[in-house]
Design a protein around this motif. Structure first.
Motif, PDB file in Angstrom:
ATOM      1  N   THR A  83      50.477  37.047  16.836  1.00  9.32           N
ATOM      2  CA  THR A  83      50.644  36.751  18.252  1.00  9.32           C
ATOM      3  C   THR A  83      49.605  37.504  19.083  1.00  9.32           C
ATOM      4  O   THR A  83      48.911  38.382  18.585  1.00  9.32           O
ATOM      5  N   ALA A  84      49.533  37.158  20.365  1.00 13.37           N
ATOM      6  CA  ALA A  84      48.632  37.850  21.277  1.00 13.37           C
ATOM      7  C   ALA A  84      49.217  39.203  21.655  1.00 13.37           C
ATOM      8  O   ALA A  84      50.442  39.391  21.651  1.00 13.37           O
ATOM      9  N   PRO A  85      48.375  40.157  21.988  1.00 14.03           N
ATOM     10  CA  PRO A  85      48.882  41.445  22.490  1.00 14.03           C
ATOM     11  C   PRO A  85      49.725  41.255  23.743  1.00 14.03           C
ATOM     12  O   PRO A  85      49.492  40.344  24.541  1.00 14.03           O
ATOM     13  N   TYR A 111      47.924  49.161  20.463  1.00 10.55           N
ATOM     14  CA  TYR A 111      46.561  49.465  20.887  1.00 10.55           C
ATOM     15  C   TYR A 111      46.561  50.173  22.237  1.00 10.55           C
ATOM     16  O   TYR A 111      47.305  49.781  23.144  1.00 10.55           O
ATOM     17  N   SER A 142      35.463  48.286  29.466  1.00 15.96           N
ATOM     18  CA  SER A 142      36.786  48.552  28.935  1.00 15.96           C
ATOM     19  C   SER A 142      36.681  48.779  27.433  1.00 15.96           C
ATOM     20  O   SER A 142      35.928  48.086  26.736  1.00 15.96           O
ATOM     21  N   PHE A 198      38.952  49.783  23.698  1.00 17.15           N
ATOM     22  CA  PHE A 198      40.244  49.820  23.026  1.00 17.15           C
ATOM     23  C   PHE A 198      40.217  50.828  21.888  1.00 17.15           C
ATOM     24  O   PHE A 198      39.159  51.117  21.325  1.00 17.15           O
ATOM     25  N   GLY A 199      41.400  51.316  21.544  1.00 21.14           N
ATOM     26  CA  GLY A 199      41.537  52.079  20.321  1.00 21.14           C
ATOM     27  C   GLY A 199      41.527  51.134  19.136  1.00 21.14           C
ATOM     28  O   GLY A 199      41.646  49.918  19.297  1.00 21.14           O
ATOM     29  N   GLY A 200      41.405  51.688  17.954  1.00 25.88           N
ATOM     30  CA  GLY A 200      41.323  50.873  16.757  1.00 25.88           C
ATOM     31  C   GLY A 200      42.644  50.261  16.318  1.00 25.88           C
ATOM     32  O   GLY A 200      42.674  49.415  15.434  1.00 25.88           O
ATOM     33  N   GLY A 201      43.724  50.705  16.958  1.00 20.30           N
ATOM     34  CA  GLY A 201      45.027  50.153  16.638  1.00 20.30           C
ATOM     35  C   GLY A 201      45.804  51.005  15.649  1.00 20.30           C
ATOM     36  O   GLY A 201      45.224  51.651  14.771  1.00 20.30           O
ATOM     37  N   ILE A 219      38.580  38.557  25.673  1.00 18.87           N
ATOM     38  CA  ILE A 219      38.729  39.647  24.704  1.00 18.87           C
ATOM     39  C   ILE A 219      38.742  38.997  23.325  1.00 18.87           C
ATOM     40  O   ILE A 219      39.261  37.878  23.174  1.00 18.87           O
ATOM     41  N   GLN A 230      39.098  39.521  18.810  1.00 15.10           N
ATOM     42  CA  GLN A 230      39.652  40.325  17.722  1.00 15.10           C
ATOM     43  C   GLN A 230      39.212  39.742  16.393  1.00 15.10           C
ATOM     44  O   GLN A 230      39.755  38.719  15.949  1.00 15.10           O
ATOM     45  N   LYS A 285      40.973  43.218  12.371  1.00 10.05           N
ATOM     46  CA  LYS A 285      40.364  44.341  13.079  1.00 10.05           C
ATOM     47  C   LYS A 285      40.930  44.502  14.488  1.00 10.05           C
ATOM     48  O   LYS A 285      41.893  43.832  14.862  1.00 10.05           O
ATOM     49  N   GLY A 286      40.325  45.404  15.251  1.00 10.93           N
ATOM     50  CA  GLY A 286      40.815  45.726  16.579  1.00 10.93           C
ATOM     51  C   GLY A 286      40.273  44.819  17.669  1.00 10.93           C
ATOM     52  O   GLY A 286      39.563  43.850  17.416  1.00 10.93           O
ATOM     53  N   LEU A 287      40.618  45.170  18.897  1.00  3.99           N
ATOM     54  CA  LEU A 287      40.289  44.368  20.073  1.00  3.99           C
ATOM     55  C   LEU A 287      38.973  44.823  20.702  1.00  3.99           C
ATOM     56  O   LEU A 287      38.639  46.006  20.686  1.00  3.99           O
ATOM     57  N   TRP A 326      36.758  44.074  24.361  1.00  2.00           N
ATOM     58  CA  TRP A 326      36.568  43.427  25.655  1.00  2.00           C
ATOM     59  C   TRP A 326      35.187  42.775  25.684  1.00  2.00           C
ATOM     60  O   TRP A 326      34.189  43.410  25.339  1.00  2.00           O
ATOM     61  N   PHE A 378      40.676  35.666  22.953  1.00  2.00           N
ATOM     62  CA  PHE A 378      41.778  35.605  23.917  1.00  2.00           C
ATOM     63  C   PHE A 378      41.220  35.578  25.333  1.00  2.00           C
ATOM     64  O   PHE A 378      40.210  36.230  25.621  1.00  2.00           O
ATOM     65  N   TRP A 431      48.238  37.344  28.462  1.00  4.65           N
ATOM     66  CA  TRP A 431      47.185  36.876  27.569  1.00  4.65           C
ATOM     67  C   TRP A 431      47.469  35.432  27.171  1.00  4.65           C
ATOM     68  O   TRP A 431      48.622  34.995  27.153  1.00  4.65           O
ATOM     69  N   GLN A 465      47.271  32.589  24.042  1.00  5.30           N
ATOM     70  CA  GLN A 465      47.716  32.722  22.654  1.00  5.30           C
ATOM     71  C   GLN A 465      46.566  33.018  21.705  1.00  5.30           C
ATOM     72  O   GLN A 465      46.777  33.492  20.584  1.00  5.30           O
TER      73      GLN A 465
END
Lengths: 111, 122
Positions: A44-46, A89, A100, A102-105, B39, B41, B45-47, B49, B96, B112, B114
């Protein structure tokens, strides 16, 4: 590697309390920029969980709380529930990167 | 109720341009003071921007992508779009779109869309 550092994983038993850290530098968290936290359930989306360091959007349980100290921010989850199992995150602004970040999660496992 | 929906090709060839559109429903882009963001992903892995845009066309881009990036807005369709040129496999990701609260490059993202998976492959 991410500008904001999070532990790759944390775990806890149902009902317990866990804390997830987000460590930055004087260019982001340490400079006073807001920290936001997101929960991402599998596939899902954050979803926004905490904004402006410690504020909860409407509908987010008060089991979730945020704080900040120096160059680090923290997400605390109390009364762990199976449904809390997700990736978390942190996000802030970095003045050296001018954007902006983000952290790596962190993957939370509920034992 | 505000909703965002990404759309566009799921497969792009290397060196070509990735194009995506985010359709906003439930509120007019021009009647708010919000920025709108992309954004991404990568799988597992991570997000990251990508950039943010205001309905006037003012943009803020991730410096690491700026040379390949263009974000635009179509107020008549209540949409904003992303174009990323010269893509490589490293651009494979779920993309996203989201609304930005307060500051265009520092604000929180909520809600956000989907997300849509874009794979770069020949």
């Amino acid at each position: 590697q991410s500008v904001l550092t999070q532990p790759p994983s944390v775990s806890g038993a149902p009902g317990q309390r866990v804390t997830i850290s987000c460590t930055g530098s004087s260019y982001n968290i340490g400079a006073g920029y807001d920290v936001h936290w997101y929960q991402q359930l599998p596939g899902t989306a954050p979803k926004l969980l905490i904004y402006g360091d410690s504020n909860r959007p409407s509908g987010v349980p008060d089991r979730f709380s945020g704080s900040k100290s120096g160059t680090s921010a923290f997400l605390a989850i109390t009364g762990l529930q199976a449904e809390d199992e997700a990736d978390y995150y942190c996000q802030s602004y970095d003045s050296s990167l001018r954007g902006s970040v983000f952290g790596g999660g962190t993957k939370l496992t509920v034992l | 109720q505000l909703q965002l929906q990404e759309s566009g090709p799921g497969l792009v060839k290397p060196s070509e341009t990735l194009s995506l559109t985010c359709t906003v429903s439930g509120v007019s882009i021009t009647r708010t003071s919000f920025y709108w963001a992309w954004i991404r992903q990568p799988p597992g892995k991570g997000l990251e921007w990508i950039g943010s845009i205001f309905f006037s066309g003012t943009t803020y881009y991730n410096p690491s992508l700026k040379s390949r990036l263009s974000i635009s807005v179509d107020t008549s369709k209540n949409q904003f779009s992303l174009k990323l040129s010269s893509v490589t496999a490293a651009d494979t990701a779920v993309y996203f779109c989201a609304r930005v609260w307060e500051l265009p490059a520092a604000g929180r993202f909520d809600p956000w869309g989907q997300g849509t998976l874009v794979t770069v492959s020949s």
